[in-house]
Design a protein around this motif. Structure first.
Motif, PDB file in Angstrom:
ATOM      1  N   LEU B 186      -0.119  -5.266   1.528  1.00  0.00           N
ATOM      2  CA  LEU B 186      -0.908  -4.672   2.605  1.00  0.00           C
ATOM      3  C   LEU B 186      -0.473  -5.209   3.969  1.00  0.00           C
ATOM      4  CD1 LEU B 186      -3.248  -2.621   2.476  1.00  0.00           C
ATOM      5  CD2 LEU B 186      -4.838  -4.537   2.649  1.00  0.00           C
ATOM      6  N   GLY B 187      -0.108  -6.494   4.009  1.00  0.00           N
ATOM      7  CA  GLY B 187       0.292  -7.129   5.264  1.00  0.00           C
ATOM      8  C   GLY B 187       1.566  -6.537   5.862  1.00  0.00           C
ATOM      9  N   ASP B 188       2.358  -5.870   5.011  1.00  0.00           N
ATOM     10  CA  ASP B 188       3.597  -5.260   5.499  1.00  0.00           C
ATOM     11  C   ASP B 188       3.437  -3.754   5.734  1.00  0.00           C
ATOM     12  OD1 ASP B 188       5.047  -7.666   5.461  1.00  0.00           O
ATOM     13  OD2 ASP B 188       5.274  -7.501   3.292  1.00  0.00           O
ATOM     14  N   SER B 189       2.187  -3.271   5.704  1.00  0.00           N
ATOM     15  CA  SER B 189       1.931  -1.853   6.002  1.00  0.00           C
ATOM     16  C   SER B 189       1.436  -1.733   7.447  1.00  0.00           C
ATOM     17  CB  SER B 189       0.861  -1.312   5.049  1.00  0.00           C
ATOM     18  OG  SER B 189      -0.418  -1.818   5.417  1.00  0.00           O
ATOM     19  N   ASP B 190       1.249  -0.471   7.893  1.00  0.00           N
ATOM     20  CA  ASP B 190       0.779  -0.238   9.274  1.00  0.00           C
ATOM     21  C   ASP B 190      -0.741  -0.203   9.369  1.00  0.00           C
ATOM     22  OD1 ASP B 190       3.408   0.051   9.971  1.00  0.00           O
ATOM     23  OD2 ASP B 190       3.398   2.238   9.712  1.00  0.00           O
ATOM     24  N   LEU B 191      -1.437  -0.552   8.302  1.00  0.00           N
ATOM     25  CA  LEU B 191      -2.897  -0.448   8.298  1.00  0.00           C
ATOM     26  C   LEU B 191      -3.516  -1.322   9.387  1.00  0.00           C
ATOM     27  CD1 LEU B 191      -5.175   0.885   6.508  1.00  0.00           C
ATOM     28  CD2 LEU B 191      -5.367  -1.332   5.368  1.00  0.00           C
TER      29      LEU B 191
END
Lengths: 179, 243
Positions: B186-191
């Motif tokens: 998740l930390g490497d997504s654009d969320l």
């Protein structure tokens, strides 16, 4: 005395919070002891169970002794009740099911913070741990379930009075919660 | 002017428009049909099946079944409630739903709908699946133990945020929520914490960090009132949403 309903209680893999909640029915305890007589229970420290009308189990099943006690309760009690989250679905202790038993033991007794004599206890008097923690309905037939961590004194009182008076079991909305 | 089309929901007459599902018309009429994967802001998905009703004697999901004139819909009989309770019990044993240890407890729609159906036990044998927690994002955590595969985050991220961060991978019992980033983290997504996808989860799977217990247990959305009265958790403001 002979006409009183016989009730036994036990805490398996639980924290005794549900037993504290039984005591939390406060002054209604006086009403309760008019209706029931306690058989085996941590409340009176009787260690063996006789023939009972109602058995109340707190906690899930995590070791061989828990299995033995639970089967004894099922055998001796006409009605068996799962009291609280751990008896109903394994609860917090069942979170260890995400890891192998070996990993759990090593974390606690070998690699744990503050452990200075690393050694997994293996005294023959210690009940053997099961590889997973189970809710009690996975081991024996259960007649009633009371969720909650713990179920409130009010919930327990509602349930016991309805059960003893042979009424349908139902609760006000606020009395049932899973947490 | 054409005659108003209606159907019967239990004993009540419900008007509907062309194209309405049973759920659309019921919601507009203020009637509650239990649901988890349905959110009126998104295209119906029909995956949780909790909105099962009997329409002219056939079991259908109310969120995907088109309303038809003079249809007779059973939403409240004991038989329908039993089916919903069984579906919920399966959802509970398929994942790891440890309510006493979940910061969404009390504002969780899975719990609330289970309360509504008088679910007192999980009934089935627990799977105790091994799933992970992804806390790699600075502001949002995702606990896959609690995911019920409703795909609301998938739909919100794709249709509103236009980011496509979530997907379902695998089929049947192997189906699972995955993150579309190079590392799968998740930390490497654009969320971002303001994304719609972060605010539609009906359970405690997607959680904004640092505020889990701002509102104490006992004072949360479903602690005193049933879901049939207060509605979806996603429809409430953020404070309610996260307890």
């Amino acid at each position: 005395m002979a006409d009183k309903i016989k009730v036994a209680t036990a805490s398996l893999c639980g924290c005794f919070g549900c037993h504290m909640s039984i005591l939390d029915i406060d002054e209604k305890l006086f009403d309760l002891v008019e209706l029931v007589e306690f058989d085996r229970s941590p409340i009176n420290d009787i260690k063996t169970i006789g023939k009972c009308d109602i058995g109340i189990i707190e906690g899930g099943v995590a070791n061989s002794e828990n299995v033995e006690v639970l089967r004894e309760f099922r055998e001796h009690c006409d009605i068996l009740i799962a009291l609280g989250a751990c008896a109903v679905n394994g609860g917090i202790p069942a979170m260890r099911n995400q890891n192998t038993l070996q990993e759990c033991l090593e974390t606690a007794y070998i690699h744990g913070i503050g452990v200075d004599q690393p050694c997994i206890p293996n005294d023959p008097e210690i009940p053997l741990l099961l590889d997973k923690v189970h809710p009690i309905h996975e081991i024996v037939k259960v007649d009633h379930f009371l969720p909650g961590c713990p179920p409130s004194g009010a919930t327990i009182w509602t349930f016991l009075t309805e059960l003893i008076e042979n009424k349908p079991i139902s609760f006000p909305y606020e009395q049932i919660h899973y947490d | 002017m054409p005659e108003q089309q209606t159907f019967k929901l239990d004993s009540k007459t419900i008007p509907f428009r062309d194209g309405d599902t049973i759920m659309d018309a019921a919601l507009r009429a203020g009637e509650y049909i239990p649901h988890l994967c349905h959110n009126p802001e998104f295209t119906p998905h029909g995956s949780c099946r909790v909105c099962v009703v009997s329409a002219n004697g056939r079991h259908v999901s109310a969120c995907t079944q088109q309303a038809m004139n003079d249809m007779e819909v059973d939403n409240r009989s004991d038989a329908i409630m039993d089916k919903r309770r069984n579906l919920l019990q399966m959802l509970f044993v398929e994942g790891n739903h440890v309510c006493p240890g979940c910061e969404k407890s009390g504002a969780c729609q899975l719990q609330a709908v289970a309360y509504y159906t008088n679910m007192l036990s999980p009934h089935y044998t627990h799977f105790f699946p091994k799933r992970s927690v992804d806390a790699s994002h600075a502001d949002i955590a995702i606990d896959f133990n609690r995911c019920i595969l409703c795909e609301l985050c998938v739909r919100a991220s794709r249709d509103v945020d236009r980011k496509n961060i979530f997907s379902i991978s695998g089929r049947g019992i192997k189906a699972r929520l995955v993150i579309n980033s190079d590392t799968g983290k998740l930390g490497d997504s654009d969320l971002t914490a303001t994304d719609k996808a972060v605010h539609v989860c009906p359970v405690g799977a997607i959680l904004p960090k640092h505020r889990g217990y701002d509102k104490p247990i006992g004072e949360r959305l479903y602690d005193r009132q049933p879901v049939s009265q207060v509605g979806d958790v996603a429809a409430h403001d953020e404070d309610d949403n996260h307890g």
